[in-house]
Design a protein around this motif. Structure first.
Motif, PDB file in Angstrom:
ATOM      1  N   LEU A 123       0.837  -1.197   0.000  1.00 49.97           N
ATOM      2  CA  LEU A 123       0.000   0.000   0.000  1.00 49.97           C
ATOM      3  C   LEU A 123       0.871   1.244   0.000  1.00 49.97           C
ATOM      4  O   LEU A 123       2.015   1.227   0.447  1.00 49.97           O
ATOM      5  N   GLY A 124       0.320   2.343  -0.448  1.00 50.85           N
ATOM      6  CA  GLY A 124       1.066   3.595  -0.490  1.00 50.85           C
ATOM      7  C   GLY A 124       1.787   3.755  -1.827  1.00 50.85           C
ATOM      8  O   GLY A 124       1.624   2.966  -2.758  1.00 50.85           O
ATOM      9  N   ALA A 125       2.613   4.771  -1.923  1.00 48.24           N
ATOM     10  CA  ALA A 125       3.355   5.096  -3.143  1.00 48.24           C
ATOM     11  C   ALA A 125       2.368   5.276  -4.302  1.00 48.24           C
ATOM     12  O   ALA A 125       1.309   5.866  -4.139  1.00 48.24           O
ATOM     13  N   ARG A 126       2.690   4.736  -5.454  1.00 50.59           N
ATOM     14  CA  ARG A 126       1.814   4.927  -6.618  1.00 50.59           C
ATOM     15  C   ARG A 126       0.560   4.072  -6.478  1.00 50.59           C
ATOM     16  O   ARG A 126       0.620   2.941  -5.980  1.00 50.59           O
ATOM     17  N   PRO A 127      -0.569   4.608  -6.929  1.00 53.35           N
ATOM     18  CA  PRO A 127      -1.820   3.854  -6.749  1.00 53.35           C
ATOM     19  C   PRO A 127      -1.855   2.603  -7.606  1.00 53.35           C
ATOM     20  O   PRO A 127      -1.237   2.533  -8.674  1.00 53.35           O
ATOM     21  N   SER A 161      -6.272  11.792   0.000  1.00 47.43           N
ATOM     22  CA  SER A 161      -4.851  11.678   0.349  1.00 47.43           C
ATOM     23  C   SER A 161      -4.672  11.442   1.845  1.00 47.43           C
ATOM     24  O   SER A 161      -3.881  10.583   2.270  1.00 47.43           O
ATOM     25  N   SER A 164      -5.909   7.924   2.763  1.00 48.34           N
ATOM     26  CA  SER A 164      -4.944   6.916   2.314  1.00 48.34           C
ATOM     27  C   SER A 164      -3.723   6.876   3.226  1.00 48.34           C
ATOM     28  O   SER A 164      -3.221   5.796   3.573  1.00 48.34           O
ATOM     29  N   ALA A 165      -3.232   8.051   3.622  1.00 49.72           N
ATOM     30  CA  ALA A 165      -2.066   8.108   4.502  1.00 49.72           C
ATOM     31  C   ALA A 165      -2.371   7.464   5.852  1.00 49.72           C
ATOM     32  O   ALA A 165      -1.554   6.708   6.400  1.00 49.72           O
ATOM     33  N   THR A 168      -2.712   3.520   5.279  1.00 45.66           N
ATOM     34  CA  THR A 168      -1.414   2.875   5.052  1.00 45.66           C
ATOM     35  C   THR A 168      -0.610   2.808   6.338  1.00 45.66           C
ATOM     36  O   THR A 168      -0.064   1.752   6.696  1.00 45.66           O
ATOM     37  N   GLY A 169      -0.523   3.924   7.059  1.00 41.75           N
ATOM     38  CA  GLY A 169       0.250   3.940   8.300  1.00 41.75           C
ATOM     39  C   GLY A 169      -0.315   3.036   9.365  1.00 41.75           C
ATOM     40  O   GLY A 169       0.424   2.293  10.030  1.00 41.75           O
ATOM     41  N   ARG A 172       0.168  -0.752   8.358  1.00 40.05           N
ATOM     42  CA  ARG A 172       1.564  -1.183   8.456  1.00 40.05           C
ATOM     43  C   ARG A 172       1.998  -1.302   9.910  1.00 40.05           C
ATOM     44  O   ARG A 172       2.725  -2.229  10.279  1.00 40.05           O
TER      45      ARG A 172
END
Length: 244
Positions: A123-127, A161, A164-165, A168-169, A172
């Motif tokens: 997850l994260g970085a480019r979609p 955004s 998503s942040a 993802t955080g 993880r």
């Protein structure tokens, strides 16, 4: 090789748009879906570090070179795996109300990441742009666009955004804790207990009064409660109507 013209020259067609190879007269029939499902089972058991074309081919009972008829490289394989997980997230019916929709999608994403821990690593970085990932993205964006504080495309981009942040955080961090507990044989409660005397001595110095309040007075929620509480806090913030 199937190619398409882009602003940067010719590039291979994405795996989603390339036709499946013609069936062979071979003992083991293959498809991209079958390859992805086998790769997911291996990654669930051994993580992404334990994943290779050779191991997938062995599990399928075919030669490694046969897989390259279906996927050009490991990156395409990971794309197929991720999109198969997004299919799990997308398959449930969506609630009618925008907030309930976002909460349902995010909680299903968490459930999928806990079932497939490697998913959180990607997850994260480019979609991801597979068809099921796009379906989840569309459902999330469409729901958020109806929130009171989202008044235009710029607000929607920022809201997506931030969400998503957070996701993802949070995922993880939770997956990392699960892995740490397995590798050390010590869960977070036992770890906290083992460091309790040291932490008490440090807090008794009076140099860390705010940390002391957090430790003594703070709510100790389980992972699911913490995730939901933090998710709703983030959602409240990014969708609050500034005119109220």
């Amino acid at each position: 090789m199937y190619l398409m013209d882009t602003a940067y020259g010719s590039a291979p067609l994405p795996v989603w748009e390339r036709p499946e190879p013609q069936p062979r007269a071979a003992p083991v029939p293959l498809s991209r879906a079958k390859i992805a499902a086998t790769a997911i089972r291996l990654a669930d058991d051994h993580g992404l570090d334990g994943l290779s074309v050779r191991k997938i081919a062995k599990a399928l009972g075919v030669g490694p070179m046969r897989l390259y008829d279906y996927v050009a490289n490991k990156s395409e394989l990971l794309d197929l795996m991720v999109d198969a997980v997004y299919a799990e997230i997308a398959e449930a019916d969506q609630p009618a109300e925008w907030r309930a929709t976002v909460l349902a999608i995010v909680h299903r994403t968490r459930a999928a990441a806990l079932d497939h821990e490697w998913f959180a690593d990607l997850l994260g970085a480019r979609p991801r742009l597979g068809p099921h990932a796009l379906a989840v993205g569309e459902a999330t964006a469409a729901a958020l666009s109806q929130a009171p504080g989202v008044r235009g495309i710029d607000d929607l981009q920022r809201a997506l955004s931030v969400l998503s942040a957070f996701l993802t955080g949070a995922l993880r961090a939770e997956v990392t804790e699960r892995r740490t507990a397995r590798s050390t044989g010590t869960d977070v409660t036992a770890w906290q207990t083992s460091l309790g005397p040291y932490l008490t001595r440090m807090l008794d110095t009076g140099r860390y009064p705010t940390v002391a309040r957090l430790v003594v007075e703070g709510a100790h929620l389980d992972a699911e409660e913490t995730f939901h509480h933090n998710l709703t806090t983030v959602l409240d913030g990014i969708t609050r109507d500034p005119r109220r």
